[in-house]
Write a protein that holds these residues in place. Structure first.
Motif, PDB file in Angstrom:
ATOM      1  N   CYS A 189      -3.578   4.836  -0.411  1.00 46.04           N
ATOM      2  CA  CYS A 189      -4.036   3.886  -1.437  1.00 46.04           C
ATOM      3  C   CYS A 189      -3.903   2.461  -0.928  1.00 46.04           C
ATOM      4  O   CYS A 189      -2.879   2.090  -0.334  1.00 46.04           O
ATOM      5  CB  CYS A 189      -3.224   4.032  -2.723  1.00 46.04           C
ATOM      6  SG  CYS A 189      -3.478   5.589  -3.597  1.00 46.04           S
ATOM      7  N   TYR A 190      -4.946   1.686  -1.150  1.00 43.61           N
ATOM      8  CA  TYR A 190      -5.000   0.274  -0.777  1.00 43.61           C
ATOM      9  C   TYR A 190      -4.977  -0.539  -2.052  1.00 43.61           C
ATOM     10  O   TYR A 190      -5.842  -0.383  -2.911  1.00 43.61           O
ATOM     11  CB  TYR A 190      -6.277   0.008   0.026  1.00 43.61           C
ATOM     12  CG  TYR A 190      -6.561  -1.438   0.334  1.00 43.61           C
ATOM     13  CD1 TYR A 190      -5.889  -2.087   1.368  1.00 43.61           C
ATOM     14  CD2 TYR A 190      -7.508  -2.153  -0.393  1.00 43.61           C
ATOM     15  CE1 TYR A 190      -6.163  -3.416   1.661  1.00 43.61           C
ATOM     16  CE2 TYR A 190      -7.791  -3.472  -0.108  1.00 43.61           C
ATOM     17  CZ  TYR A 190      -7.108  -4.102   0.919  1.00 43.61           C
ATOM     18  OH  TYR A 190      -7.384  -5.419   1.207  1.00 43.61           O
ATOM     19  N   ARG A 191      -3.994  -1.414  -2.184  1.00 35.52           N
ATOM     20  CA  ARG A 191      -3.789  -2.130  -3.440  1.00 35.52           C
ATOM     21  C   ARG A 191      -4.508  -3.486  -3.440  1.00 35.52           C
ATOM     22  O   ARG A 191      -4.354  -4.275  -2.514  1.00 35.52           O
ATOM     23  CB  ARG A 191      -2.298  -2.343  -3.704  1.00 35.52           C
ATOM     24  CG  ARG A 191      -1.991  -2.741  -5.149  1.00 35.52           C
ATOM     25  CD  ARG A 191      -0.496  -2.864  -5.362  1.00 35.52           C
ATOM     26  NE  ARG A 191       0.249  -1.694  -4.939  1.00 35.52           N
ATOM     27  CZ  ARG A 191       0.452  -0.624  -5.716  1.00 35.52           C
ATOM     28  NH1 ARG A 191      -0.046  -0.593  -6.943  1.00 35.52           N
ATOM     29  NH2 ARG A 191       1.153   0.398  -5.253  1.00 35.52           N
ATOM     30  N   ARG A 192      -5.284  -3.702  -4.493  1.00 30.50           N
ATOM     31  CA  ARG A 192      -5.926  -4.999  -4.724  1.00 30.50           C
ATOM     32  C   ARG A 192      -5.247  -5.647  -5.930  1.00 30.50           C
ATOM     33  O   ARG A 192      -5.173  -5.041  -6.995  1.00 30.50           O
ATOM     34  CB  ARG A 192      -7.416  -4.832  -5.005  1.00 30.50           C
ATOM     35  CG  ARG A 192      -8.205  -4.253  -3.842  1.00 30.50           C
ATOM     36  CD  ARG A 192      -9.682  -4.152  -4.170  1.00 30.50           C
ATOM     37  NE  ARG A 192     -10.460  -3.619  -3.067  1.00 30.50           N
ATOM     38  CZ  ARG A 192     -10.959  -4.342  -2.071  1.00 30.50           C
ATOM     39  NH1 ARG A 192     -10.734  -5.650  -2.043  1.00 30.50           N
ATOM     40  NH2 ARG A 192     -11.665  -3.784  -1.102  1.00 30.50           N
ATOM     41  N   ASP A 223       0.841  -1.194   0.000  1.00 32.02           N
ATOM     42  CA  ASP A 223       0.000   0.000   0.000  1.00 32.02           C
ATOM     43  C   ASP A 223       0.879   1.248   0.000  1.00 32.02           C
ATOM     44  O   ASP A 223       2.102   1.171   0.156  1.00 32.02           O
ATOM     45  CB  ASP A 223      -0.929  -0.001   1.211  1.00 32.02           C
ATOM     46  CG  ASP A 223      -1.904  -1.177   1.203  1.00 32.02           C
ATOM     47  OD1 ASP A 223      -2.257  -1.636   0.103  1.00 32.02           O
ATOM     48  OD2 ASP A 223      -2.281  -1.645   2.296  1.00 32.02           O
ATOM     49  N   ARG A 263      -9.807   1.254   5.553  1.00 27.25           N
ATOM     50  CA  ARG A 263      -8.700   0.476   5.004  1.00 27.25           C
ATOM     51  C   ARG A 263      -7.476   0.697   5.881  1.00 27.25           C
ATOM     52  O   ARG A 263      -7.203   1.821   6.319  1.00 27.25           O
ATOM     53  CB  ARG A 263      -8.371   0.900   3.573  1.00 27.25           C
ATOM     54  CG  ARG A 263      -9.552   0.858   2.610  1.00 27.25           C
ATOM     55  CD  ARG A 263      -9.842  -0.565   2.156  1.00 27.25           C
ATOM     56  NE  ARG A 263     -10.769  -0.552   1.029  1.00 27.25           N
ATOM     57  CZ  ARG A 263     -12.087  -0.627   1.114  1.00 27.25           C
ATOM     58  NH1 ARG A 263     -12.652  -0.722   2.312  1.00 27.25           N
ATOM     59  NH2 ARG A 263     -12.836  -0.624   0.024  1.00 27.25           N
ATOM     60  N   HIS A 292     -11.829   2.312  -6.663  1.00 22.75           N
ATOM     61  CA  HIS A 292     -12.918   2.713  -5.764  1.00 22.75           C
ATOM     62  C   HIS A 292     -12.325   3.641  -4.711  1.00 22.75           C
ATOM     63  O   HIS A 292     -11.138   3.544  -4.389  1.00 22.75           O
ATOM     64  CB  HIS A 292     -13.525   1.467  -5.099  1.00 22.75           C
ATOM     65  CG  HIS A 292     -14.490   1.766  -3.992  1.00 22.75           C
ATOM     66  ND1 HIS A 292     -15.761   2.231  -4.217  1.00 22.75           N
ATOM     67  CD2 HIS A 292     -14.359   1.667  -2.643  1.00 22.75           C
ATOM     68  CE1 HIS A 292     -16.383   2.397  -3.066  1.00 22.75           C
ATOM     69  NE2 HIS A 292     -15.557   2.067  -2.098  1.00 22.75           N
ATOM     70  N   THR A 293     -13.144   4.523  -4.167  1.00 19.47           N
ATOM     71  CA  THR A 293     -12.711   5.397  -3.073  1.00 19.47           C
ATOM     72  C   THR A 293     -13.690   5.260  -1.921  1.00 19.47           C
ATOM     73  O   THR A 293     -14.912   5.285  -2.127  1.00 19.47           O
ATOM     74  CB  THR A 293     -12.631   6.865  -3.530  1.00 19.47           C
ATOM     75  OG1 THR A 293     -11.693   6.967  -4.616  1.00 19.47           O
ATOM     76  CG2 THR A 293     -12.159   7.760  -2.393  1.00 19.47           C
ATOM     77  N   THR A 294     -13.167   5.092  -0.716  1.00 20.34           N
ATOM     78  CA  THR A 294     -14.044   4.937   0.443  1.00 20.34           C
ATOM     79  C   THR A 294     -14.817   6.231   0.704  1.00 20.34           C
ATOM     80  O   THR A 294     -14.397   7.319   0.320  1.00 20.34           O
ATOM     81  CB  THR A 294     -13.244   4.553   1.694  1.00 20.34           C
ATOM     82  OG1 THR A 294     -12.250   5.553   1.967  1.00 20.34           O
ATOM     83  CG2 THR A 294     -12.558   3.205   1.493  1.00 20.34           C
ATOM     84  N   ARG A 303      -8.149   5.374  -1.382  1.00 19.13           N
ATOM     85  CA  ARG A 303      -8.438   4.973  -2.761  1.00 19.13           C
ATOM     86  C   ARG A 303      -7.959   3.540  -2.978  1.00 19.13           C
ATOM     87  O   ARG A 303      -6.799   3.226  -2.737  1.00 19.13           O
ATOM     88  CB  ARG A 303      -7.737   5.911  -3.741  1.00 19.13           C
ATOM     89  CG  ARG A 303      -7.973   5.564  -5.220  1.00 19.13           C
ATOM     90  CD  ARG A 303      -7.191   6.503  -6.132  1.00 19.13           C
ATOM     91  NE  ARG A 303      -7.529   7.894  -5.851  1.00 19.13           N
ATOM     92  CZ  ARG A 303      -6.645   8.847  -5.630  1.00 19.13           C
ATOM     93  NH1 ARG A 303      -5.347   8.583  -5.642  1.00 19.13           N
ATOM     94  NH2 ARG A 303      -7.043  10.088  -5.389  1.00 19.13           N
ATOM     95  N   ASP A 304      -8.880   2.655  -3.395  1.00 16.50           N
ATOM     96  CA  ASP A 304      -8.485   1.312  -3.814  1.00 16.50           C
ATOM     97  C   ASP A 304      -7.878   1.395  -5.205  1.00 16.50           C
ATOM     98  O   ASP A 304      -8.433   2.065  -6.092  1.00 16.50           O
ATOM     99  CB  ASP A 304      -9.692   0.375  -3.854  1.00 16.50           C
ATOM    100  CG  ASP A 304     -10.241   0.058  -2.475  1.00 16.50           C
ATOM    101  OD1 ASP A 304      -9.662   0.528  -1.477  1.00 16.50           O
ATOM    102  OD2 ASP A 304     -11.251  -0.662  -2.398  1.00 16.50           O
TER     103      ASP A 304
END
Length: 312
Positions: free
Chosen positions: A221-224, A110, A173, A147-149, A137-138
């Protein structure tokens, strides 16, 4: 019996020697992403004498130590685990190693965005606040936005209904959460019997302990990505099954009179979550994963009339 490990107090240090910040970065086979995360952390904190940045390596095979040596500017500590501890074991070791007053667990894949540390530090100016949470932000494996929380209040301030909101669903997140170390010491570490939802339990436990400040800005940012543990659990449906288990845990932090109505809402949220995940799987061409998510959605719907959390 709850599997909540203690977080030991920081040993006594001379006046002024305890850092304000501990940025703890747990890593496992994500050296490439670590190389993306470190520069922004150091850009915000690298000139401060009251900040420590520590990479805690859980038996990686891709040499994150070399990344630290190349990009750490002599400001980043590299602390390998004594063997493979797994994600939750590594998170708890991060809490044990952290010396600072404010602790940020930044997973190695992240990132933070400009302004993260000044904004969250300002949000925690009131010593009564136990944690600060920002919008996140994902992103996909390449950093593309997904996507954004949501905003849970307009403008930065105390998130008044944080406890009930977090009891319904994990709405935050990990890279967007900063916690006062004294709060971790008070509530304990991450639960070892919830390997895929220990963060949700932790944030709810903290909200039950004291005020949480919501920072109404997108600052992390949260990484998927396909190699992540989350993606593996989506394909099996384990993500939804553990979600149901955790509902039975986190609702225990609320007054008894609120548990049944919130349980019904939590199972409804779980069903919607599973259905949305199924749709995402269909769009990605992963039909077996979509079928499993739909099956779990139906199971969640069947729980709603009972209105009682399933025991953990």
């Amino acid at each position: 019996m709850l599997a909540i490990p203690a977080v030991p107090d920081v040993p006594d240090v001379p006046d002024g020697a305890r850092p304000r910040w501990s940025v703890m970065i747990p890593v496992h086979d994500c050296a490439g992403y670590l190389a993306l995360a470190l520069p922004e952390v150091l850009a915000q904190l690298g000139d401060r004498d009251d900040a420590e940045v520590v990479v805690v390596d859980d038996a990686s095979t891709d040499d994150p130590g070399a990344v630290v040596a190349r990009l750490g500017q002599g400001r980043v500590q590299y602390r390998p685990n004594p063997g493979h501890l797994g994600a939750i074991g590594t998170f708890n070791r991060c809490l044990t190693l952290a010396q600072g007053e404010l602790v940020h667990l930044l997973h190695g894949d992240d990132t933070v965005l400009p302004g993260f540390y000044p904004a969250t530090e300002a949000a925690l100016a009131d010593p009564a606040a136990v944690a600060a949470v920002c919008r996140v932000r994902d992103v996909d494996a390449d950093g593309g936005p997904l996507h954004t929380t949501r905003s849970y209040r307009h403008g930065t301030g105390v998130w008044c209904d944080a406890l009930e909101s977090l009891a319904l669903s994990n709405r935050v997140r990990a890279p967007g959460v900063v916690v006062r170390r004294s709060a971790y010491e008070a509530v304990g570490g991450f639960r070892t019997d919830l390997p895929h939802a220990a963060d949700w339990d932790m944030w709810t436990r903290l909200a039950a302990h004291g005020p949480v400040v919501f920072v109404d800005e997108v600052l992390a940012c949260y990484r998927r990505h396909a190699a992540s543990d989350t993606s593996t659990r989506v394909r099996s449906g384990a993500n939804v099954r553990e979600r149901v288990t955790v509902v039975g845990v986190v609702l225990g932090y609320l007054p008894p009179a609120r548990r049944a109505p919130l349980a019904r809402r939590a199972y409804a949220y779980a069903a919607v979550f599973a259905a949305r995940t199924a749709l995402q799987q269909v769009r990605a061409g992963r039909l077996p994963g979509a079928a499993r998510q739909l099956r779990e959605a139906l199971r969640c719907l069947a729980l709603i009339p009972r209105g009682l959390p399933r025991p953990p």
